[in-house]
Design a protein around this motif. Structure first.
Motif, PDB file in Angstrom:
ATOM      1  N   ASN A   1       0.835  -1.201   0.000  1.00 45.67           N
ATOM      2  CA  ASN A   1       0.000   0.000   0.000  1.00 45.67           C
ATOM      3  C   ASN A   1       0.866   1.245   0.000  1.00 45.67           C
ATOM      4  O   ASN A   1       0.589   2.215  -0.727  1.00 45.67           O
TER       5      ASN A   1
ATOM      6  N   LYS B   1       2.204   1.739  -3.312  1.00 44.01           N
ATOM      7  CA  LYS B   1       1.113   2.087  -4.235  1.00 44.01           C
ATOM      8  C   LYS B   1       0.673   3.546  -4.094  1.00 44.01           C
ATOM      9  O   LYS B   1       0.396   4.220  -5.063  1.00 44.01           O
TER      10      LYS B   1
ATOM     11  N   ASP C   1       5.487   6.171   4.887  1.00 41.55           N
ATOM     12  CA  ASP C   1       5.720   6.608   3.504  1.00 41.55           C
ATOM     13  C   ASP C   1       5.571   8.110   3.400  1.00 41.55           C
ATOM     14  O   ASP C   1       5.072   8.757   4.320  1.00 41.55           O
TER      15      ASP C   1
ATOM     16  N   ARG D   1     -12.410   2.072   0.405  1.00 40.59           N
ATOM     17  CA  ARG D   1     -11.257   2.541  -0.368  1.00 40.59           C
ATOM     18  C   ARG D   1     -11.297   4.045  -0.407  1.00 40.59           C
ATOM     19  O   ARG D   1     -12.332   4.634  -0.666  1.00 40.59           O
ATOM     20  N   VAL D   2     -10.145   4.628  -0.104  1.00 44.93           N
ATOM     21  CA  VAL D   2     -10.084   6.092  -0.140  1.00 44.93           C
ATOM     22  C   VAL D   2      -9.797   6.545  -1.563  1.00 44.93           C
ATOM     23  O   VAL D   2     -10.477   7.402  -2.111  1.00 44.93           O
ATOM     24  N   HIS D   3      -8.805   5.918  -2.131  1.00 45.09           N
ATOM     25  CA  HIS D   3      -8.364   6.353  -3.457  1.00 45.09           C
ATOM     26  C   HIS D   3      -8.768   5.316  -4.486  1.00 45.09           C
ATOM     27  O   HIS D   3      -7.972   4.501  -4.903  1.00 45.09           O
TER      28      HIS D   3
ATOM     29  N   GLY E   1      -7.294  -1.860  -6.160  1.00 42.59           N
ATOM     30  CA  GLY E   1      -7.418  -2.688  -4.951  1.00 42.59           C
ATOM     31  C   GLY E   1      -8.837  -3.139  -4.724  1.00 42.59           C
ATOM     32  O   GLY E   1      -9.748  -2.775  -5.476  1.00 42.59           O
ATOM     33  N   THR E   2      -8.983  -3.929  -3.654  1.00 42.93           N
ATOM     34  CA  THR E   2     -10.306  -4.471  -3.319  1.00 42.93           C
ATOM     35  C   THR E   2     -10.923  -3.788  -2.118  1.00 42.93           C
ATOM     36  O   THR E   2     -12.110  -3.968  -1.825  1.00 42.93           O
TER      37      THR E   2
ATOM     38  N   GLY F   1      -7.825  -5.388   2.017  1.00 45.27           N
ATOM     39  CA  GLY F   1      -6.501  -5.670   2.585  1.00 45.27           C
ATOM     40  C   GLY F   1      -6.378  -5.257   4.033  1.00 45.27           C
ATOM     41  O   GLY F   1      -6.010  -6.073   4.895  1.00 45.27           O
ATOM     42  N   LEU F   2      -6.700  -4.022   4.339  1.00 42.41           N
ATOM     43  CA  LEU F   2      -6.530  -3.532   5.712  1.00 42.41           C
ATOM     44  C   LEU F   2      -7.504  -4.219   6.684  1.00 42.41           C
ATOM     45  O   LEU F   2      -7.172  -4.446   7.841  1.00 42.41           O
TER      46      LEU F   2
ATOM     47  N   LYS G   1      -3.612  -9.686  -3.507  1.00 42.62           N
ATOM     48  CA  LYS G   1      -3.830  -8.485  -4.303  1.00 42.62           C
ATOM     49  C   LYS G   1      -3.104  -8.599  -5.626  1.00 42.62           C
ATOM     50  O   LYS G   1      -2.633  -9.661  -5.996  1.00 42.62           O
TER      51      LYS G   1
HETATM   52  P1  ADP Z   1      -6.653  -1.763  -1.394  1.00 40.84           P
HETATM   53  O1  ADP Z   1      -5.310  -1.335  -1.207  1.00 40.84           O
HETATM   54  O2  ADP Z   1      -6.766  -3.102  -1.999  1.00 40.84           O
HETATM   55  O3  ADP Z   1      -7.590  -0.773  -1.978  1.00 40.84           O
HETATM   56  P2  ADP Z   1      -6.575  -1.783   1.431  1.00 40.84           P
HETATM   57  O4  ADP Z   1      -7.588  -2.295   2.430  1.00 40.84           O
HETATM   58  O5  ADP Z   1      -5.267  -2.332   1.558  1.00 40.84           O
HETATM   59  O6  ADP Z   1      -7.254  -2.009   0.014  1.00 40.84           O
HETATM   60  O7  ADP Z   1      -6.561  -0.249   1.567  1.00 40.84           O
HETATM   61  C1  ADP Z   1      -7.716   0.466   1.711  1.00 40.84           C
HETATM   62  C2  ADP Z   1      -7.543   1.868   1.227  1.00 40.84           C
HETATM   63  O8  ADP Z   1      -6.691   2.584   2.084  1.00 40.84           O
HETATM   64  C3  ADP Z   1      -6.909   1.982  -0.060  1.00 40.84           C
HETATM   65  O9  ADP Z   1      -7.840   1.898  -1.110  1.00 40.84           O
HETATM   66  C4  ADP Z   1      -6.243   3.333   0.002  1.00 40.84           C
HETATM   67  O10 ADP Z   1      -7.074   4.294  -0.497  1.00 40.84           O
HETATM   68  C5  ADP Z   1      -5.955   3.544   1.444  1.00 40.84           C
HETATM   69  N1  ADP Z   1      -4.515   3.340   1.765  1.00 40.84           N
HETATM   70  C6  ADP Z   1      -3.963   2.199   2.276  1.00 40.84           C
HETATM   71  N2  ADP Z   1      -2.664   2.372   2.558  1.00 40.84           N
HETATM   72  C7  ADP Z   1      -2.376   3.670   2.199  1.00 40.84           C
HETATM   73  C8  ADP Z   1      -1.150   4.456   2.223  1.00 40.84           C
HETATM   74  N3  ADP Z   1       0.006   3.958   2.630  1.00 40.84           N
HETATM   75  N4  ADP Z   1      -1.248   5.729   1.747  1.00 40.84           N
HETATM   76  C9  ADP Z   1      -2.415   6.233   1.319  1.00 40.84           C
HETATM   77  N5  ADP Z   1      -3.591   5.525   1.268  1.00 40.84           N
HETATM   78  C10 ADP Z   1      -3.545   4.263   1.730  1.00 40.84           C
END
Ligand code: ADP
Length: 772
Positions: free
Chosen positions: A646, A649, A674, A693-695, A704-705, A708-709, A768
């Motif tokens: 992440n 990414k 990061d 998902r934020v982005h 992404g799905t 993950g988190l 992923k």
């Molecule tokens: P995915 O990465 O598959 O979308 P995750 O559950 O791993 O799903 O992450 C959820 C969301 O959290 C991501 O879609 C992203 O928007 C945000 N995110 C995760 N890690 C970071 C990071 N290091 N910096 C910025 N945004 C992050």
């Protein structure tokens, strides 16, 4: 000032009497009492004046009678004195003396017998009032003779004698003396009748018997009037004249009669202090009596009159005035009654109406309203009742509204008092428990609700302060229906509430069922998709590797694209399956002693290529070995890879990703830092939830799905660790994991906890686009 204490008896009577009777009583007392007092005063003064009049009358009557008696005797004595100077008598000339005495008898009818007595006591001439000569006797030994001749030479008046026929009479004896000088005989008194040096100067005497009949009938009897009567006593107190002649005949002694007693004690006084008394008569009747002494004889003339007859006129008018007073009382009573009704009726009406209002009849109003202070009070009470009715109406509406809300709320809502008794319960509670409302209200909450958590009995502290949430409880109601519930207990603290705690029970049975169905569906779909997808991937691999150089460049590109999409689809399906496992609680972990430093190093290394591809500097700070813990190595690596992946990414080219492992006394702290795009503050609370998902459509091409988190958090928590993030948009993010050290966890415990399921994914927990 302290008010005078009222006696409890008076208070009791006043209470029992009631206001109307009291007013009646007061008005009567205020009007009738003065009337009665005036009446009494009038009667008293009337009696006093009657008494005074009677006394004055009695004094004058007795004086008059006394004088008449005195005159009567004195006249007789004087007449005898005059006769005694007659030469015929003085020389004892029998013939002439007889004529003289006849003349005397003829002149005075009261004289019943007259005798000329010589100095030896021998009657010389003795004639009765029938003018017949009597046989001459010697009277030497009689009181009359002796008194007149020896004692003083004065005339003698005998006590009253009662003859055989009951007639009173007296004997008068007049001594015959020679006057020393000529006298005016008409004015002679006995003492001045002559010179008496001794009995030798007395030549003889005239002795007459005088009947008192005429005196009594002419003097005493006429004095008796109305109810009053006169009588006479001698100086000894013996009655000598009385309307009741039998008393006279009996020589009745009246000394004990108060007025006679008074007379006797004043007999020597010329001017007695008091001659009138109110006392009992001889017949024991209360009388007003007055005495008068008769100077000549020392007799007492008494006049007496019964008090009752003196007061007769007052008594008569007393009757009239009593009748008047009674009629005044009756009239005043009636007037007071209507006055008291006039005064109290509005008050009683107010009292009745306020009582009605007090008993809950808020529509009650005072109907008759006078134009006075009581009327104003009535209006005020009516207004008050109106306001109260309106207010209660409003609060009733409010109550109904709240009740409707409560009863139409899906959640079961209850309130309990300080003893844990249920005071409020809504319809949903009735539905949940399957009990009638009356079987719920008033019961102890513990008796109605018995909770279970993971098949074990669970108790709730209803009196814990603040808000307490109890998740994932089970409740079996009396009909045996099992409910999955969430219980929220709120204890109001801000105000003094009657409810000690408010309990909300969310029945999650249906939603959990739905959730379960969803999970089952996702799980089934994922499983069903896996096999064909594996086949597709196999064929694509086959085409890609076996077709090799023979393939057209364009076709090869399409096949590679398809292969990447299939891999991503596979990742998604894998993640979905893991999510379903987490939610069912079937995520299987194989616990053993692992080296976290090694995991971290491996994860960083495996992603160096990716980082370099994006022109990002990926580094690791920390030990490369020897950081032991209990855990599932594959799962742990997945977590770390996901975080680092992440970080790469979501960091723009030329950024830095730094993994750090540090050591704390009880646990390890692993951070992935990061310099990427960061996470907006509003997204942070949701970051670890499913599919978030934020982005989404990131320019970096992230697809992404959003799982993950969520999976990472579940795995870390299964290791009794924590996961968190600090991030600022545009500056970068720091993900921090803490995990307990090997020493602080028992391996067997951890293994036992993990051995819930043996299902294990070959490709790891979080899948992923790593495969790309
Ligand atoms: P995915 O990465 O598959 O979308 P995750 O559950 O791993 O799903 O992450 C959820 C969301 O959290 C991501 O879609 C992203 O928007 C945000 N995110 C995760 N890690 C970071 C990071 N290091 N910096 C910025 N945004 C992050």
């Amino acid at each position: 000032m302290q008010p005078a204490p009222t006696s409890p008896i008076v208070t009791n009577i006043m209470l029992k009497l009631g206001i109307r009777a009291r007013i009646l009583f007061l008005i009567l007392a205020a009007t009738v009492l003065p009337l009665l007092l005036m009446d009494l005063y009038w009667v008293n003064s009337q009696q006093q004046s009657l008494l005074n009049n009677a006394r004055a009358t009695q004094v004058s009557v007795t004086e008059n009678v006394g004088n008449q008696v005195d005159n009567f005797i004195s006249r007789k004595v004087r007449a005898l004195i005059i006769h005694s100077q007659s030469p015929s008598l003085q020389f004892f000339d029998i013939n002439k003396s007889t004529l003289e005495i006849d003349a005397l008898l003829f002149q005075d009818k009261d004289i019943t017998k007259a005798a000329l007595v010589d100095r030896n006591g021998q009657e010389v001439v003795s004639i009765k009032n029938d003018l017949k000569p009597d046989v001459p006797k010697n009277v030497k030994n009689t009181d009359a003779f002796r008194a007149a001749s020896y004692l003083s030479g004065k005339e003698y008046i005998s006590p009253v004698l009662i003859d055989a026929s009951g007639r009173p009479s007296i004997t008068i004896a007049v001594p015959m003396v020679t006057f020393t000088q000529p006298q005016d005989l008409s004015n002679l008194s006995t003492a001045e009748s002559g010179v008496v040096r001794g009995s030798q100067d007395i030549k003889g005497m005239l002795i007459v018997q005088v009947s008192l009949d005429s005196l009594w009938s002419n003097v005493l009897l006429p004095a008796s009037r109305d109810h009053g009567y006169a009588y006479a006593v001698d100086s000894q107190g013996t009655v000598i004249a009385h309307p009741d002649n039998s008393l006279v005949k009996m020589h009745k002694d009246f000394s004990a009669v108060p007025i006679v007693n008074l007379f006797k004690s004043n007999i020597d006084k010329t001017a007695p202090d008091n001659r009138t008394i109110a006392a009992n008569s001889e017949k024991n009747v209360l009388v007003l009596a007055t005495f008068q002494k008769v100077a000549a004889t020392n007799w007492g003339v008494i006049f007496e009159e019964p008090m009752s007859s003196i007061y007769q006129s007052v008594n008569n008018s007393l009757g009239v005035s009593v009748a008047l007073a009674i009629s005044a009382i009756v009239v005043m009573g009636l007037l007071s009654l209507s006055l008291s009704r006039y005064i109290t009726n509005p008050i009683l009406l107010i009292a009745r109406t306020t009582k009605q209002i007090g008993q809950g009849d808020l529509s009650a109003r005072i109907t008759r309203i006078a134009k006075d202070e009581i009327g104003e009070l009535s209006l005020d009470i009516n207004n008050m009742a109106g306001n109260l009715q309106e207010y209660i109406g409003r609060s009733e509406t409010q109550r109904h509204r709240i009740e409707a809300i409560l009863n139409n709320t899906v959640e079961s809502i209850l309130a309990i008092d300080g003893d844990g008794k249920i005071t409020i319960a809504n319809n949903s509670t009735v539905k949940l428990t399957g009990l009638r409302i009356d079987k719920i209200i008033g019961k102890q909450i513990e008796d109605i609700f018995k909770w279970q958590k993971q098949n074990n009995p669970f108790s709730i502290d209803f009196f814990a302060p603040g808000t307490q949430v109890y998740d994932e409880l089970a409740y079996t109601n009396p009909t045996g229906a099992l409910h999955d519930v969430k219980v929220i207990v709120v204890r109001p603290t801000e105000f003094q509430s009657a409810a000690q705690a408010i309990i909300t029970i969310h029945d999650e049975t249906e939603s959990r069922e739905l959730e379960k169905m969803k999970i089952d569906f996702v799980s089934l779909a994922a499983h069903e998709l896996r096999t064909p997808l594996a086949a597709v991937r196999g064929y694509l691999d086959l085409i890609s590797y076996q077709g090799g150089a023979n393939l057209d460049e364009k076709i090869k590109h399409y096949v590679d694209q398809s292969r990447t999409s299939v891999v991503e689809l596979g990742d998604l399906i894998g993640n979905l399956l893991n999510v379903t496992r987490i939610e069912r609680g079937t995520l299987a972990l194989t616990m053993s002693k692992i080296d976290l430093a090694d995991c971290a190093v491996q994860s960083v290394q495996s992603l160096q290529f990716n980082a370099a591809g994006r022109n990002i500097k990926l580094s690791y700070n920390g030990p490369t070995t020897g950081s032991f813990m209990i855990g599932d190595e594959v799962a742990m690596r997945e977590v770390l890879r996901n975080l680092v992946d992440n970080a790469i990414k979501y960091t723009l080219p030329n950024g830095v990703v730094e993994v750090t492992l540090s050591d704390r006394p009880q646990h390890y702290v692993l951070t992935v830092k990061d310099t990427g795009i960061g996470i907006p503050a509003k997204a942070l609370p949701h970051l670890f939830t499913k599919f978030y998902r934020v982005h989404g459509g990131l320019e970096s091409g992230s697809r992404g799905t959003g799982l993950g988190l969520f999976i990472a958090k579940s795995i870390v928590e299964r290791h009794n660790g924590t996961i968190g993030v600090v991030s600022k948009e545009g500056e970068g993010s720091v993900f921090t994991i803490t995990l307990p050290k090997f020493e602080s966890v028992s391996l067997t415990q951890a293994q036992a906890a993990a051995e819930q399921s043996n299902i294990r994914r070959k490709r790891g927990w979080i899948t992923k686009n790593i495969a790309r």
